[in-house]
Design a protein around this motif. Sequence first.
Motif, PDB file in Angstrom:
ATOM      1  N   VAL A  51     -82.835 -31.812  15.217  1.00  0.00           N
ATOM      2  CA  VAL A  51     -84.172 -31.922  14.605  1.00  0.00           C
ATOM      3  C   VAL A  51     -84.654 -30.519  14.199  1.00  0.00           C
ATOM      4  CG1 VAL A  51     -86.547 -32.761  14.935  1.00  0.00           C
ATOM      5  CG2 VAL A  51     -84.647 -33.958  16.033  1.00  0.00           C
ATOM      6  N   ARG A  52     -84.427 -29.552  15.072  1.00  0.00           N
ATOM      7  CA  ARG A  52     -84.838 -28.162  14.758  1.00  0.00           C
ATOM      8  C   ARG A  52     -84.186 -27.675  13.474  1.00  0.00           C
ATOM      9  NH1 ARG A  52     -83.751 -26.890  20.233  1.00  0.00           N
ATOM     10  NH2 ARG A  52     -81.891 -25.702  19.674  1.00  0.00           N
ATOM     11  N   ASP A  53     -82.897 -28.061  13.279  1.00  0.00           N
ATOM     12  CA  ASP A  53     -82.161 -27.565  12.109  1.00  0.00           C
ATOM     13  C   ASP A  53     -82.743 -28.052  10.789  1.00  0.00           C
ATOM     14  OD1 ASP A  53     -80.507 -26.077  13.618  1.00  0.00           O
ATOM     15  OD2 ASP A  53     -78.799 -27.470  13.565  1.00  0.00           O
ATOM     16  N   LEU A  54     -83.584 -29.096  10.842  1.00  0.00           N
ATOM     17  CA  LEU A  54     -84.193 -29.606   9.599  1.00  0.00           C
ATOM     18  C   LEU A  54     -85.405 -28.772   9.192  1.00  0.00           C
ATOM     19  CD1 LEU A  54     -84.264 -33.398  10.551  1.00  0.00           C
ATOM     20  CD2 LEU A  54     -82.812 -32.382   8.790  1.00  0.00           C
ATOM     21  N   MET A  55     -85.853 -27.873  10.093  1.00  0.00           N
ATOM     22  CA  MET A  55     -87.159 -27.213   9.874  1.00  0.00           C
ATOM     23  C   MET A  55     -87.031 -25.846   9.222  1.00  0.00           C
ATOM     24  SD  MET A  55     -88.692 -28.054  13.615  1.00  0.00           S
ATOM     25  CE  MET A  55     -88.906 -29.738  14.174  1.00  0.00           C
ATOM     26  N   ASN A  56     -87.998 -25.560   8.343  1.00  0.00           N
ATOM     27  CA  ASN A  56     -88.097 -24.225   7.745  1.00  0.00           C
ATOM     28  C   ASN A  56     -89.030 -23.330   8.553  1.00  0.00           C
ATOM     29  OD1 ASN A  56     -88.073 -26.342   5.204  1.00  0.00           O
ATOM     30  ND2 ASN A  56     -86.694 -24.632   4.955  1.00  0.00           N
ATOM     31  N   MET A  57     -89.920 -23.950   9.326  1.00  0.00           N
ATOM     32  CA  MET A  57     -90.878 -23.177  10.127  1.00  0.00           C
ATOM     33  C   MET A  57     -91.167 -23.941  11.412  1.00  0.00           C
ATOM     34  SD  MET A  57     -94.816 -22.398   9.229  1.00  0.00           S
ATOM     35  CE  MET A  57     -95.057 -20.867   8.463  1.00  0.00           C
ATOM     36  N   LYS A  58     -91.090 -23.234  12.564  1.00  0.00           N
ATOM     37  CA  LYS A  58     -91.302 -23.916  13.861  1.00  0.00           C
ATOM     38  C   LYS A  58     -92.513 -23.309  14.558  1.00  0.00           C
ATOM     39  CE  LYS A  58     -86.305 -23.989  14.203  1.00  0.00           C
ATOM     40  NZ  LYS A  58     -86.084 -22.717  13.496  1.00  0.00           N
ATOM     41  N   ILE A  59     -93.431 -24.194  14.950  1.00  0.00           N
ATOM     42  CA  ILE A  59     -94.691 -23.746  15.559  1.00  0.00           C
ATOM     43  C   ILE A  59     -94.804 -24.348  16.961  1.00  0.00           C
ATOM     44  CG2 ILE A  59     -97.224 -23.883  15.370  1.00  0.00           C
ATOM     45  CD1 ILE A  59     -96.883 -24.075  12.330  1.00  0.00           C
ATOM     46  N   PHE A  60     -95.304 -23.566  17.922  1.00  0.00           N
ATOM     47  CA  PHE A  60     -95.593 -24.097  19.263  1.00  0.00           C
ATOM     48  C   PHE A  60     -97.069 -23.856  19.554  1.00  0.00           C
ATOM     49  CE2 PHE A  60     -95.827 -24.341  23.836  1.00  0.00           C
ATOM     50  CZ  PHE A  60     -94.882 -25.294  24.186  1.00  0.00           C
ATOM     51  N   VAL A  61     -97.776 -24.920  19.867  1.00  0.00           N
ATOM     52  CA  VAL A  61     -99.208 -24.803  20.176  1.00  0.00           C
ATOM     53  C   VAL A  61     -99.342 -24.614  21.694  1.00  0.00           C
ATOM     54  CG1 VAL A  61    -101.463 -25.908  19.990  1.00  0.00           C
ATOM     55  CG2 VAL A  61     -99.749 -26.296  18.210  1.00  0.00           C
TER      56      VAL A  61
END
Length: 243
Positions: free
Chosen positions: A138-148
């Motif tokens: 799932v992470r590999d699909l992302m261009n930007m990863k955010i943690f709140v």
Amino acid sequence: NGVEERRPPLQSEAPPPPFKQPFVIGVAGGTASGKTTVCNMIISQMRHERVVLVNQDSFYNSLSDEKLQKVHEYNFDHPDAFNTELLLSCMEKLKLGQEVSIPSYDFKSHKSTEAACKVNPSDVIILEGILVLHDPRVRDLMNMKIFVDTDSDIRLARRIQRDTIERGRDIQGVLDQYDRFVKPSFDEFILPSKKFADIIIPRGGDNDVAIDLIVQHIHTKLGQHDLCKIYANLFVITSTFQI
Ligand code: ADP
Ligand code: C5P
């Protein structure tokens, strides 16, 4: 007179615009950290782009009648509680610009409802949920990863309020579930996924500066997409006129 009238072929039909891969953003964080609030703040600032919000909650597995009998023993904060294969296939289709059907989930009955939601292809896809940074596929699909990142006392207080008012739970049940499953799974699966984030937002929706910076970055990235498109078109034009 039997002679077929021939129409000249259309010569100047504009070619369809080149396909632009959507910009995918993942927003993770503990329960009631403000993930949905942050996503809505980002979306409200994206006025000229098509944005779609996909919630990991939509991909919860429905509980069988047998599991429903012992719902207090079920861990909704474990990665196995989600149908990640279905989430992956929906996200992959959206990335390819295809329309998808996303299931709807009911927190009161703990089941997927009949009414699925049709989602159109978009410029920006935001995937939000407690465990969206857990699975590498799932992470590999992302261009930007955010943690709140919001204080756990604040999260628990919000969770008690939300679950008793909106999800039909009683306070003792919320506290037992938090103690038995929510907190241990946060420590085991959610908190360790913070290291994969590009951006960590302290205080969630209270952090206007972080939201502004994120929106600026998305606009820059989408602008670069457009520049690539202009350069690609220029290349076609110049090569057409070469003799
Ligand atoms: P999550 O999506 O992480 O579960 P939400 O954004 O839905 O979190 O927020 C959970 C609850 O806390 C909601 O009832 C929301 O209204 C409330 N909430 C979220 N952010 C704030 C904030 N900055 N101040 C006060 N309440 C908030
Ligand atoms: O919105 P939020 O991120 O808090 O949603 C995830 C939470 O919902 C999880 O912590 C999980 O314990 C809870 N949940 C629940 N009952 C369900 C499904 C999820 O309490 N049927």
